[in-house]
Design an enzyme around this catalytic site. Structure first.
Site, PDB file in Angstrom:
ATOM      1  N   SER A 201       8.860   6.683   3.047  1.00 45.55           N
ATOM      2  CA  SER A 201       8.096   5.702   3.614  1.00 45.55           C
ATOM      3  C   SER A 201       8.802   4.603   4.689  1.00 45.55           C
ATOM      4  CB  SER A 201       7.488   4.652   2.464  1.00 45.55           C
ATOM      5  OG  SER A 201       8.511   4.155   1.800  1.00 45.55           O
ATOM      6  N   LYS A 202       9.983   4.919   4.814  1.00 47.80           N
ATOM      7  CA  LYS A 202      10.928   4.014   5.615  1.00 47.80           C
ATOM      8  C   LYS A 202      10.562   4.257   7.269  1.00 47.80           C
ATOM      9  CE  LYS A 202      13.273   1.935   2.525  1.00 47.80           C
ATOM     10  NZ  LYS A 202      12.434   2.313   1.325  1.00 47.80           N
TER      11      LYS A 202
END
EC number: 2.6.1.98
Length: 374
Positions: A183-184
């Site tokens: 999700s970064k």
């Protein structure tokens, strides 16, 4: 609606991602393969430092950095109480004690004005967190650290790609650390992370710690961990890196538009309880908006309203580190860090990713307005 849409990104990158993965499957070097070496060079060039050391996660990178500095029992590391638990967790696992300083109420990052009073003879490092996608005030923090001869380890897990006065996150101090959790801003298809430094000796130490403290095959002059990045993850990251600059620009554009839409939607509301605070971008800084986080009253009510309207939300983070049960022994209870505690009760993150359409943003903000004013 997805909170973070990784599927659309994959559809765009299907061919290069699949080709990169297939190449690893063909050559079969799944640990420290050629893709890892290539990725480290490209990441170092991107950040603008001499050395990149990839690793198994953005949590392990923090531990590796602390171990490289020999930080352990009896030592203290200054950090923020308003972050994901990994920051404080790795300090404790290294054997040291986290010493918290409160945050700036606008950026949610460590307040440099509070650092000096927290330094003691046991302080061995300062670990600022660049939260939500914007770098902490690294010049001010670095100046304090230099006066006391203390290294700075930037926890840039959420800010990779962001700039601070023209320099990139993770290249702003002795060591920068980031995460490639899916999700970064730059995410793998599993765990991954990297460390950045201009110090050749330190880079060598971190590389050895990453592989069980080994300086050559089966020779271990120091303790280390199994902290290697898988070659398959490096392959995925290489494909994603080709479009990363474009995605960073998209994040900035979407973040700015969110601010405009929210400000406009609530402009006529005179009741303070019906106002929403948007992210503050400090002068000389950009944000990659790892999260687009607003501040508001009656968060639980708004969360429920957003859910009823089909909009996912999240809270980063509902409990500051000094109030986590695992850190209760530190003896810092409620009221110790009032700004962090206030933020933890009021922040809420909205859907955010580079492929969020204008129509989706409008839908999110309309749902936010209706939920706040209900």
């Amino acid at each position: 609606m997805d909170f973070i849409d990784l599927k659309t990104q994959y559809q765009r990158l299907r061919e290069p991602v699949n080709a990169r993965i297939q190449n690893v499957l063909d050559h079969g070097q799944y640990v420290l393969g050629a893709e890892v070496v290539e990725l480290e060079q490209r990441l170092a060039d991107y950040v603008g430092v001499a050395h990149c050391v990839s690793a198994s996660s953005g949590t392990d990178t923090l531990l590796i950095a602390l171990m490289a500095y020999g930080i352990g029992r009896g030592d203290e590391v200054i950090t923020s109480p308003f972050t994901f638990i990994a920051t404080g967790e790795m300090i404790v696992l290294a054997g040291a004690t986290p010493v918290y300083v409160d945050i700036d109420p606008r950026t949610y990052n460590m307040d440099p004005a509070l650092i000096e009073s927290a330094i003691t003879p046991r302080t061995k490092a300062i670990m600022p967190v660049s939260l939500y996608g914007q770098c902490a005030d690294m010049e001010a923090i670095g100046a304090i650290a230099r006066r006391h001869g203390i290294p700075v380890i930037e926890d840039g897990a959420q800010s990779f790609g962001a700039e601070y006065h023209g320099r990139r996150s993770c290249g702003l101090s002795e060591v920068g650390s980031t995460s490639f959790f899916p999700s970064k801003p730059l995410g793998a298809y599993g765990d991954g992370g990297a460390l950045f430094t201009n110090d050749e000796a330190l880079a060598k130490l971190m590389r050895e710690i990453r592989v069980h403290g080994q300086d050559r095959r089966y020779n271990h002059p120091r303790l280390g961990i199994n902290g290697r990045l898988d070659t398959l993850q490096a392959a995925v990251l290489l494909a994603k890196l080709d479009i990363f600059a474009e995605e960073v620009q998209a994040r900035a554009r979407i973040g700015a538009r969110y601010g405009e839409l929210i400000t406009e939607a609530f402009a006529r509301e005179s009741d303070p309880a019906r106002r929403v605070g948007v992210p503050y971008l400090a002068p000389g800084r950009t944000s990659v908006y790892a999260q687009y986080t607003v501040e508001l009253d009656e968060r639980s009510k708004v969360e429920q309203g957003m859910k009823a309207r089909g909009i996912p939300t999240a809270v980063h983070y509902p409990v500051p580190l000094h109030l986590q049960p695992v850190f209760a022994a530190t003896g810092r209870g409620v009221g110790s860090f009032p700004v962090a505690e206030a933020a933890s009760a009021r922040v809420m993150s909205l859907p955010m990713h580079p492929y969020l359409s204008e129509a989706q943003q409008t839908q999110v903000v309309q749902a936010l307005y209706e939920s706040v004013c209900a």
